[in-house]
Design an enzyme around this catalytic site. Structure first.
Site, PDB file in Angstrom:
ATOM      1  N   VAL A 166       0.837  -1.205   0.000  1.00 26.02           N
ATOM      2  CA  VAL A 166       0.000   0.000   0.000  1.00 26.02           C
ATOM      3  C   VAL A 166       0.873   1.257   0.000  1.00 26.02           C
ATOM      4  O   VAL A 166       0.594   2.217  -0.732  1.00 26.02           O
ATOM      5  CB  VAL A 166      -0.966   0.011   1.213  1.00 26.02           C
ATOM      6  N   LYS A 174      -6.156  -1.723  10.798  1.00 24.22           N
ATOM      7  CA  LYS A 174      -7.343  -2.123  11.594  1.00 24.22           C
ATOM      8  C   LYS A 174      -6.948  -2.744  12.925  1.00 24.22           C
ATOM      9  O   LYS A 174      -7.619  -2.549  13.934  1.00 24.22           O
ATOM     10  CB  LYS A 174      -8.237  -3.073  10.813  1.00 24.22           C
ATOM     11  N   GLU A 194      -3.800 -14.400   1.382  1.00 26.53           N
ATOM     12  CA  GLU A 194      -2.387 -14.484   1.739  1.00 26.53           C
ATOM     13  C   GLU A 194      -1.974 -15.944   1.883  1.00 26.53           C
ATOM     14  O   GLU A 194      -2.818 -16.839   1.992  1.00 26.53           O
ATOM     15  CB  GLU A 194      -2.164 -13.756   3.055  1.00 26.53           C
ATOM     16  N   LYS A 196     -12.811  -5.292  11.922  1.00 21.15           N
ATOM     17  CA  LYS A 196     -13.433  -4.199  11.163  1.00 21.15           C
ATOM     18  C   LYS A 196     -14.809  -3.849  11.722  1.00 21.15           C
ATOM     19  O   LYS A 196     -15.190  -2.671  11.787  1.00 21.15           O
ATOM     20  CB  LYS A 196     -13.533  -4.604   9.688  1.00 21.15           C
ATOM     21  N   GLY A 214      -6.235  -4.492  -2.061  1.00 22.75           N
ATOM     22  CA  GLY A 214      -5.341  -4.240  -3.189  1.00 22.75           C
ATOM     23  C   GLY A 214      -4.580  -2.950  -2.953  1.00 22.75           C
ATOM     24  O   GLY A 214      -5.123  -2.004  -2.373  1.00 22.75           O
TER      25      GLY A 214
HETATM   26  N1  LIG Z   1      -2.477  -4.838   1.236  1.00 25.17           N
HETATM   27  C1  LIG Z   1      -3.785  -4.497   1.222  1.00 25.17           C
HETATM   28  O1  LIG Z   1      -4.519  -4.746   0.240  1.00 25.17           O
HETATM   29  C2  LIG Z   1      -4.372  -3.751   2.392  1.00 25.17           C
HETATM   30  C3  LIG Z   1      -5.754  -3.411   2.372  1.00 25.17           C
HETATM   31  C4  LIG Z   1      -6.292  -2.685   3.450  1.00 25.17           C
HETATM   32  C5  LIG Z   1      -5.493  -2.322   4.505  1.00 25.17           C
HETATM   33  N2  LIG Z   1      -4.164  -2.682   4.507  1.00 25.17           N
HETATM   34  C6  LIG Z   1      -3.354  -2.270   5.653  1.00 25.17           C
HETATM   35  O2  LIG Z   1      -2.308  -1.408   5.196  1.00 25.17           O
HETATM   36  C7  LIG Z   1      -1.165  -1.545   6.030  1.00 25.17           C
HETATM   37  C8  LIG Z   1       0.046  -1.884   5.177  1.00 25.17           C
HETATM   38  O3  LIG Z   1      -0.194  -3.100   4.489  1.00 25.17           O
HETATM   39  P1  LIG Z   1       0.776  -3.604   3.297  1.00 25.17           P
HETATM   40  O4  LIG Z   1       0.032  -4.722   2.646  1.00 25.17           O
HETATM   41  O5  LIG Z   1       1.249  -2.457   2.479  1.00 25.17           O
HETATM   42  O6  LIG Z   1       2.001  -4.200   4.154  1.00 25.17           O
HETATM   43  P2  LIG Z   1       3.449  -4.646   3.611  1.00 25.17           P
HETATM   44  O7  LIG Z   1       3.422  -4.825   2.135  1.00 25.17           O
HETATM   45  O8  LIG Z   1       3.878  -5.781   4.469  1.00 25.17           O
HETATM   46  O9  LIG Z   1       4.372  -3.374   3.921  1.00 25.17           O
HETATM   47  C9  LIG Z   1       4.749  -3.002   5.224  1.00 25.17           C
HETATM   48  C10 LIG Z   1       5.795  -1.907   5.149  1.00 25.17           C
HETATM   49  O10 LIG Z   1       6.058  -1.492   6.487  1.00 25.17           O
HETATM   50  C11 LIG Z   1       7.464  -1.560   6.733  1.00 25.17           C
HETATM   51  N3  LIG Z   1       7.721  -1.931   8.111  1.00 25.17           N
HETATM   52  C12 LIG Z   1       7.371  -3.082   8.741  1.00 25.17           C
HETATM   53  N4  LIG Z   1       7.812  -3.064  10.016  1.00 25.17           N
HETATM   54  C13 LIG Z   1       8.451  -1.884  10.181  1.00 25.17           C
HETATM   55  C14 LIG Z   1       9.132  -1.279  11.255  1.00 25.17           C
HETATM   56  N5  LIG Z   1       9.244  -1.888  12.436  1.00 25.17           N
HETATM   57  N6  LIG Z   1       9.679  -0.052  11.079  1.00 25.17           N
HETATM   58  C15 LIG Z   1       9.578   0.575   9.878  1.00 25.17           C
HETATM   59  N7  LIG Z   1       8.947   0.055   8.814  1.00 25.17           N
HETATM   60  C16 LIG Z   1       8.405  -1.157   8.964  1.00 25.17           C
HETATM   61  C17 LIG Z   1       7.976  -2.623   5.792  1.00 25.17           C
HETATM   62  O11 LIG Z   1       9.357  -2.380   5.597  1.00 25.17           O
HETATM   63  P3  LIG Z   1      10.286  -3.297   4.647  1.00 25.17           P
HETATM   64  O12 LIG Z   1       9.957  -2.829   3.272  1.00 25.17           O
HETATM   65  O13 LIG Z   1      11.657  -2.948   5.089  1.00 25.17           O
HETATM   66  O14 LIG Z   1       9.878  -4.704   4.933  1.00 25.17           O
HETATM   67  C18 LIG Z   1       7.118  -2.354   4.539  1.00 25.17           C
HETATM   68  O15 LIG Z   1       7.694  -1.330   3.775  1.00 25.17           O
HETATM   69  C19 LIG Z   1      -1.537  -2.634   7.064  1.00 25.17           C
HETATM   70  O16 LIG Z   1      -2.034  -2.012   8.226  1.00 25.17           O
HETATM   71  C20 LIG Z   1      -2.651  -3.406   6.371  1.00 25.17           C
HETATM   72  O17 LIG Z   1      -3.538  -4.040   7.289  1.00 25.17           O
HETATM   73  C21 LIG Z   1      -3.591  -3.378   3.479  1.00 25.17           C
END
Ligand SMILES: NC(=O)c1ccc[n+]([C@@H]2O[C@H](COP(=O)([O-])OP(=O)(O)OC[C@H]3O[C@@H](n4cnc5c(N)ncnc54)[C@H](OP(=O)(O)O)[C@@H]3O)[C@@H](O)[C@H]2O)c1
Length: 430
Positions: A39, A114, A198, A213, A310
């Site tokens: 995201v 969430k 996932e 949610k 997404g």
């Molecule tokens: N993916 C979806 O479709 C979706 C939909 C709705 C809501 N969300 C929400 O959006 C949020 C992000 O989701 P995502 O899918 O984008 O997650 P993701 O792809 O796993 O990305 C997480 C990011 O956070 C960084 N990170 C993790 N731990 C960290 C720390 N301790 N300090 C600094 N940075 C850190 C990671 O760094 P690295 O790059 O170094 O690993 C990565 O860049 C979550 O809360 C999720 O529930 C996601």
């Protein structure tokens, strides 16, 4: 674009200095990004793409002031150089610590997290209120469906009676596939192959993601803080394809439904699989989509639907929140007088039983149901040699009474397997 590229770009981009005591360039609005994953990276790209459009709307051009990942960026530097922080790390810590620090420093915060909100929402809402800044979280609840904004702004004056939601796109996709005849395992594998589930899908299929949610939605709609562990939830792992097929004969389709509603002077929040009649607004929501129905006397019923997740879609919801924060729309109001949480609620049920095909079997089952106050709405029977399969729908009954009836039915000597029950939502909207 990598996170480090963004940070480098941002070293030039901040047109002034952050909100923490330094001057801010009048034409620029600095946005600090925490997390650069699915995201976060989509958000950074979208922000750049839409900057001119947002400037035309708000009078200021949003610019990324830095991005933090596990291996790059400094939180303190990003905080100092930003007026708003976008948290897209996920999980509880360090996201909570960063969000609290940003709010305390007087920065608006936008998050899609969430887990964080359903566990620490009150602490964060209070921190935002006392700092006089925005905490926005549209993307945390129902994908791109703007239900947070609708509940907290458009329907702020409506006395909401009930919310029904399909708030997990993964499970909705799996159930759609199962309705077409796939087994649970086949449907889940297909969801994983197409990127809708996932590798570890347990949060989704157990109903826990939807419960988180619904806790957030209930807080918004009813002004009552609801913790995740106060939301009973059931998942879809134990559903069987034949139940979906038989239910079609009764005119029913199966969804994982989150409900938050006023009941008996209190509030009931729960998540479970439920059958819907075809006229229900959520019945036609298929595939990896989310939809939410809000009911109140004033508005009758409103249904919103859209993609459930997404990167680009979620990033779009995050960007909408950023624009709202730039326009200084209101933060979440203080809790109202909390409503007591009600657990034992009435529901219609579909019941599936395998029985020995002998006279009086249906009458004996009907009698045990009747003793608990249940009345049968419709029945389908299929012969299976010496056995028969009975599927029936009963009118609304308290869950505790249904459990009691099933326990007694399970003791009948002609039962060939443990009876199964799935809730049926009775309302039809025409
Ligand atoms: N993916 C979806 O479709 C979706 C939909 C709705 C809501 N969300 C929400 O959006 C949020 C992000 O989701 P995502 O899918 O984008 O997650 P993701 O792809 O796993 O990305 C997480 C990011 O956070 C960084 N990170 C993790 N731990 C960290 C720390 N301790 N300090 C600094 N940075 C850190 C990671 O760094 P690295 O790059 O170094 O690993 C990565 O860049 C979550 O809360 C999720 O529930 C996601």
């Amino acid at each position: 674009m990598s996170a480090s590229e963004t940070s480098q770009q941002s070293a030039v981009a901040p047109g002034g200095e952050g909100a923490s005591g330094k001057a801010v360039g009048s034409g620029v609005f600095n946005v600090g990004l925490l997390g650069f994953g699915t995201v976060g990276s989509a958000f950074a790209a979208l922000l750049q793409e839409r900057a001119a459009q947002i400037e035309a709307l708000t009078g200021r051009r949003p610019v990324l002031s830095g991005a933090l990942t596990r291996t790059s960026g400094s939180f303190q530097e990003i905080l100092d150089g930003s007026e708003a922080i976008v948290e897209l790390i996920g999980g509880i810590e360090p996201a909570r610590e960063y969000v609290l620090a940003a709010l305390a420093a007087g920065k608006h915060v936008i998050t899609a997290n969430k887990q964080l909100l359903c566990r620490h929402g009150e602490e964060l809402f209070e921190a935002a209120r006392s700092a006089g800044v925005q905490l926005r979280f549209e993307a945390a609840v129902a994908g791109v469906v703007p239900v947070v904004r609708i509940l907290s702004e458009s329907l702020a004056g409506a006395h909401v009676e009930r919310i029904h939601g399909i708030v997990n796109g993964t499970t909705n996709f799996v159930l759609t596939e199962m309705t077409s005849g796939s087994s649970y395992e086949q449907a889940l594998a297909e969801a994983q192959r197409r990127g809708f589930a996932e590798a570890d899908p347990s949060e989704d299929v157990s109903g826990r993601d939807a419960a988180a949610k619904m806790a957030i939605l209930a807080r918004l709609a009813f002004g009552t803080p609801v913790a995740l562990d106060q939301v009973p939830y059931e998942g879809i792992e134990h559903l069987q394809t034949d139940d979906l097929q038989y239910a079609r004969e009764l005119g029913l389709g199966l969804k994982l439904i989150g409900t938050a509603e006023r009941r008996d002077g209190g509030l009931s929040v729960r998540v479970h699989p439920a059958f819907l009649y075809s006229g229900h607004p959520l019945a036609s929501v298929n595939g990896p989509y989310n939809a939410v129905t809000v009911e109140s006397q004033a508005i009758t019923e409103i249904t919103m639907s859209g993609p459930g997740a997404g990167g680009p879609q979620t990033a779009s919801a995050v960007l909408g929140d950023l624009v709202s924060a730039m326009l200084a729309r209101p933060a979440v109001a203080a809790p109202l007088d909390p409503l007591p949480l009600v657990e034992d609620v009435e529901s219609g049920f579909y019941i599936h039983m395998d029985v020995a095909d002998r006279p009086g079997a249906l009458a004996a089952v009907a009698q045990l149901l009747g003793e608990q106050g249940a009345s049968i709405k419709s029945v389908v029977q299929h012969g299976l040699g010496d056995n028969a399969r009975l599927m029936m729908v009963i009118h609304p009954l308290l869950e505790s009474r249904l459990r009691e009836a099933l326990a007694r039915i399970g003791e009948l000597d002609f039962l060939r397997s443990t009876p199964r029950a799935i809730r049926v939502i009775e309302e039809e909207f025409t």
